[in-house]
Design a protein around this motif. Structure first.
Motif, mmCIF file in Angstrom:
data_model
loop_
_atom_site.group_PDB
_atom_site.id
_atom_site.type_symbol
_atom_site.label_atom_id
_atom_site.label_comp_id
_atom_site.label_asym_id
_atom_site.label_seq_id
_atom_site.Cartn_x
_atom_site.Cartn_y
_atom_site.Cartn_z
ATOM 1 N N ASP A 37 0.811 -1.211 0.000
ATOM 2 C CA ASP A 37 0.000 0.000 0.000
ATOM 3 C C ASP A 37 0.854 1.274 0.000
ATOM 4 O OD1 ASP A 37 -2.408 1.367 -0.113
ATOM 5 O OD2 ASP A 37 -2.536 1.540 2.074
ATOM 6 N N THR A 38 1.786 1.331 -0.940
ATOM 7 C CA THR A 38 2.646 2.498 -1.088
ATOM 8 C C THR A 38 2.924 2.693 -2.573
ATOM 9 O OG1 THR A 38 4.642 3.569 -0.234
ATOM 10 C CG2 THR A 38 4.824 1.217 -0.766
ATOM 11 N N SER A 39 3.828 3.594 -2.911
ATOM 12 C CA SER A 39 4.147 3.843 -4.320
ATOM 13 C C SER A 39 5.412 3.093 -4.727
ATOM 14 C CB SER A 39 4.338 5.340 -4.566
ATOM 15 O OG SER A 39 5.542 5.780 -3.973
ATOM 16 N N SER A 40 5.539 2.876 -6.018
ATOM 17 C CA SER A 40 6.742 2.192 -6.511
ATOM 18 C C SER A 40 7.990 3.042 -6.288
ATOM 19 C CB SER A 40 6.588 1.819 -7.984
ATOM 20 O OG SER A 40 6.293 2.962 -8.768
ATOM 21 N N ASP A 41 7.845 4.368 -6.283
ATOM 22 C CA ASP A 41 8.989 5.249 -6.007
ATOM 23 C C ASP A 41 9.522 5.030 -4.588
ATOM 24 O OD1 ASP A 41 8.756 6.373 -8.511
ATOM 25 O OD2 ASP A 41 7.723 8.178 -7.819
ATOM 26 N N ILE A 42 8.609 4.857 -3.654
ATOM 27 C CA ILE A 42 9.022 4.637 -2.264
ATOM 28 C C ILE A 42 9.672 3.271 -2.117
ATOM 29 C CG2 ILE A 42 8.108 4.222 0.063
ATOM 30 C CD1 ILE A 42 6.317 6.667 -0.371
ATOM 31 N N VAL A 43 9.097 2.261 -2.737
ATOM 32 C CA VAL A 43 9.702 0.924 -2.694
ATOM 33 C C VAL A 43 11.120 0.983 -3.274
ATOM 34 C CG1 VAL A 43 9.562 -1.431 -3.594
ATOM 35 C CG2 VAL A 43 7.500 -0.305 -2.752
ATOM 36 N N GLU A 44 11.265 1.634 -4.404
ATOM 37 C CA GLU A 44 12.584 1.730 -5.040
ATOM 38 C C GLU A 44 13.573 2.488 -4.160
ATOM 39 O OE1 GLU A 44 14.560 2.738 -9.376
ATOM 40 O OE2 GLU A 44 12.556 3.517 -8.941
ATOM 41 N N ALA A 45 13.110 3.560 -3.520
ATOM 42 C CA ALA A 45 13.979 4.334 -2.622
ATOM 43 C C ALA A 45 14.458 3.481 -1.448
ATOM 44 C CB ALA A 45 13.254 5.575 -2.117
ATOM 45 N N ILE A 46 13.565 2.669 -0.913
ATOM 46 C CA ILE A 46 13.929 1.799 0.210
ATOM 47 C C ILE A 46 14.929 0.740 -0.253
ATOM 48 C CG2 ILE A 46 13.065 0.080 1.851
ATOM 49 C CD1 ILE A 46 10.483 1.836 2.015
ATOM 50 N N TYR A 47 14.677 0.142 -1.411
ATOM 51 C CA TYR A 47 15.625 -0.841 -1.946
ATOM 52 C C TYR A 47 16.997 -0.197 -2.180
ATOM 53 C CZ TYR A 47 11.847 -4.234 -2.869
ATOM 54 O OH TYR A 47 10.806 -5.131 -2.765
ATOM 55 N N ASP A 48 16.998 1.046 -2.659
ATOM 56 C CA ASP A 48 18.270 1.757 -2.861
ATOM 57 C C ASP A 48 18.996 1.940 -1.529
ATOM 58 O OD1 ASP A 48 17.764 1.914 -5.587
ATOM 59 O OD2 ASP A 48 17.146 4.030 -5.541
ATOM 60 N N GLN A 49 18.237 2.248 -0.479
ATOM 61 C CA GLN A 49 18.847 2.380 0.848
ATOM 62 C C GLN A 49 19.421 1.047 1.310
ATOM 63 O OE1 GLN A 49 16.316 3.430 4.179
ATOM 64 N NE2 GLN A 49 18.076 4.115 5.377
ATOM 65 N N PHE A 50 18.685 -0.039 1.073
ATOM 66 C CA PHE A 50 19.192 -1.364 1.438
ATOM 67 C C PHE A 50 20.542 -1.617 0.758
ATOM 68 C CE2 PHE A 50 14.703 -3.460 2.087
ATOM 69 C CZ PHE A 50 14.496 -2.674 3.209
ATOM 70 N N GLU A 51 20.640 -1.220 -0.492
ATOM 71 C CA GLU A 51 21.894 -1.417 -1.220
ATOM 72 C C GLU A 51 23.008 -0.548 -0.629
ATOM 73 O OE1 GLU A 51 23.226 -2.233 -5.740
ATOM 74 O OE2 GLU A 51 21.957 -0.451 -5.492
ATOM 75 N N GLU A 52 22.700 0.722 -0.312
ATOM 76 C CA GLU A 52 23.686 1.618 0.296
ATOM 77 C C GLU A 52 24.183 1.069 1.630
ATOM 78 O OE1 GLU A 52 21.759 5.406 0.609
ATOM 79 O OE2 GLU A 52 21.576 5.616 -1.563
ATOM 80 N N MET A 53 23.313 0.391 2.349
ATOM 81 C CA MET A 53 23.667 -0.182 3.649
ATOM 82 C C MET A 53 24.455 -1.487 3.511
ATOM 83 S SD MET A 53 20.088 0.379 5.686
ATOM 84 C CE MET A 53 20.668 -0.410 7.197
#
Length: 135
Positions: A37-53
């Motif tokens: 129940d969110t946007s694909s932009d937010i999902v992508e941003a979170i995945y990008d953070q996972f990668e940065e971490m």
């Protein structure tokens, strides 16, 4: 309605990736966004953070498909409480700082006591604000 990126959402997305029980996972950000129940932009941003971490490596494909290579660090991070635990630790540390400053203020000379009281107030305000954002 504004969708916020919360520790719970991050933990839920990480759990979703880990639930496949493989170190290689393929996911579609559009269906994932709908599921959570969110946007694909937010999902992508979170995945990008996972990668940065350093939790995963991702290869983005056309159409919203992402191929993930999970790292053991992702399992460790999640099993130790994930983002929700990180937030709780931060709040506890700020509260501890506030308590220590209060204790110190009681033992200092009057001129230093005012400074310690000011720092204690700042720490207490930070803890209060963090409490407002609890998911």
């Amino acid at each position: 309605m504004i969708t916020l990126i919360t520790p719970k959402l991050k933990d839920d997305l990480l759990a979703d990736l880990l639930s496949v029980e493989s170190m290689n996972v393929q996911n579609d950000i559009h269906s994932c966004a709908k599921e959570f129940d969110t946007s694909s932009d937010i999902v992508e941003a979170i995945y990008d953070q996972f990668e940065e971490m350093g939790l995963l490596q991702q290869t983005k494909c056309l159409g919203g498909t992402i191929i993930f290579r999970l790292r053991a660090k992702a399992h460790d991070f999640y099993s130790h409480g994930g983002f929700a635990a990180q937030e709780e630790i931060l709040k506890a540390n700020i509260q501890k700082l506030s308590d220590e400053l209060d204790f110190l203020a009681k033992q200092l000379s009057p001129n230093l006591c005012e400074k310690a009281a000011s720092l204690s107030t700042i720490a207490a305000n930070i803890a209060a604000v963090l409490g407002l954002f609890k998911s």
